[in-house]
Design an enzyme around this catalytic site. Sequence first.
Site, PDB file in Angstrom:
ATOM      1  N   HIS A  15       0.832  -1.200   0.000  1.00  0.00           N
ATOM      2  CA  HIS A  15       0.000   0.000   0.000  1.00  0.00           C
ATOM      3  C   HIS A  15       0.870   1.256   0.000  1.00  0.00           C
ATOM      4  O   HIS A  15       1.539   1.551   0.984  1.00  0.00           O
ATOM      5  CB  HIS A  15      -0.885  -0.039   1.251  1.00  0.00           C
ATOM      6  CG  HIS A  15      -1.826   1.097   1.390  1.00  0.00           C
ATOM      7  ND1 HIS A  15      -1.650   2.103   2.309  1.00  0.00           N
ATOM      8  CD2 HIS A  15      -2.975   1.380   0.732  1.00  0.00           C
ATOM      9  CE1 HIS A  15      -2.655   2.953   2.214  1.00  0.00           C
ATOM     10  NE2 HIS A  15      -3.463   2.551   1.275  1.00  0.00           N
ATOM     11  N   HIS A  57      -0.787  10.048  -3.500  1.00  0.00           N
ATOM     12  CA  HIS A  57      -2.083   9.623  -2.964  1.00  0.00           C
ATOM     13  C   HIS A  57      -3.149  10.703  -3.060  1.00  0.00           C
ATOM     14  O   HIS A  57      -4.283  10.448  -3.458  1.00  0.00           O
ATOM     15  CB  HIS A  57      -1.958   9.184  -1.500  1.00  0.00           C
ATOM     16  CG  HIS A  57      -3.282   8.807  -0.907  1.00  0.00           C
ATOM     17  ND1 HIS A  57      -4.100   9.723  -0.264  1.00  0.00           N
ATOM     18  CD2 HIS A  57      -3.953   7.637  -0.907  1.00  0.00           C
ATOM     19  CE1 HIS A  57      -5.216   9.106   0.118  1.00  0.00           C
ATOM     20  NE2 HIS A  57      -5.151   7.844  -0.257  1.00  0.00           N
TER      21      HIS A  57
HETATM   22 CA    CA Z   1      -4.772   3.741  -3.190  1.00  0.00          CA
END
Ligand code: CA
Length: 284
Positions: A15, A57
């Site tokens: 992630h 992000h």
């Molecule tokens: Ca993502």
Amino acid sequence: PSALAQSSSKVVVAHRGASGYLPEHTLPAKAMAYAMGADYVEQDVVMTKDDQLIVIHDITLERTTDVAEKFPGRSRADGQFYAIDFTLAEILSLNLTEGFSMENGQKQSNYPHRFPVGKSIFKIHTLAQEIEFVQGLNQSTGRDVGIYPEIKSPGFHLAEGKDLGRAVLTVLKQYGYTKKSDKVFVQTFEFDELKRMHDELMPALGIDLKLVALLEGGEGNEWMVSADGMKEIAQYADGVGPEKSMIVDRSSKPGDHKISDLVKLAHANGMQVHPYTFRLDPGQ
Ligand code: CA
């Protein structure tokens, strides 16, 4: 017949890279994730003013860069600095750091035990650079690690005149990702974009990639985790990516797990389940 196979085969998706150890979405964080054995490395993708694809992000720059110091006056009325208002050259001039918030004029790390804010040098990179990085490591190590790009806020981008989904799929095709057996999942929270990728964008490009519908709780999203909703999602997606508490309720205790039927419904509809986010940070 695929349900059992799906439930018994696990993949590890890094992630934002090894984001617990190095600033998220930096190439060093991706290298560390790769070296730690991830099966897939994730990219969040946002478009710049000059239509370049960057891996970050947020659709804004101030949480993870020094944009407020380098480009004062370039925020919108809401005080935020949108990547879409900056050229790639401008964005490459920024220094990237672990995420922070401003408190009393000071940068406070959002995760104080993680890599310290403002230390060393990290830079934003493009989607193409990251794909070349992962594919290069695949060549040098002999492994076959996949990529897991997310179309970030596609509706926002479209409203700003930018077709982020089309641009990401085009780059994926250029780098050889064209069919479902290729090591890529394309993810998005916006169901309209998922449908558009499935029905329009991928057919137009002559590609057919695995799609993942990201799921989050909250008002307006309940339909997605209903029996009918999962059936509808499965018409377009190969998997769902739910926030983990949508599977195991946060009130669960050891020996008393409150488990929803989300995984059962997904598997019954032939979909894989890739929940997010598993991390060491307290309270997360
Ligand atoms: Ca993502």
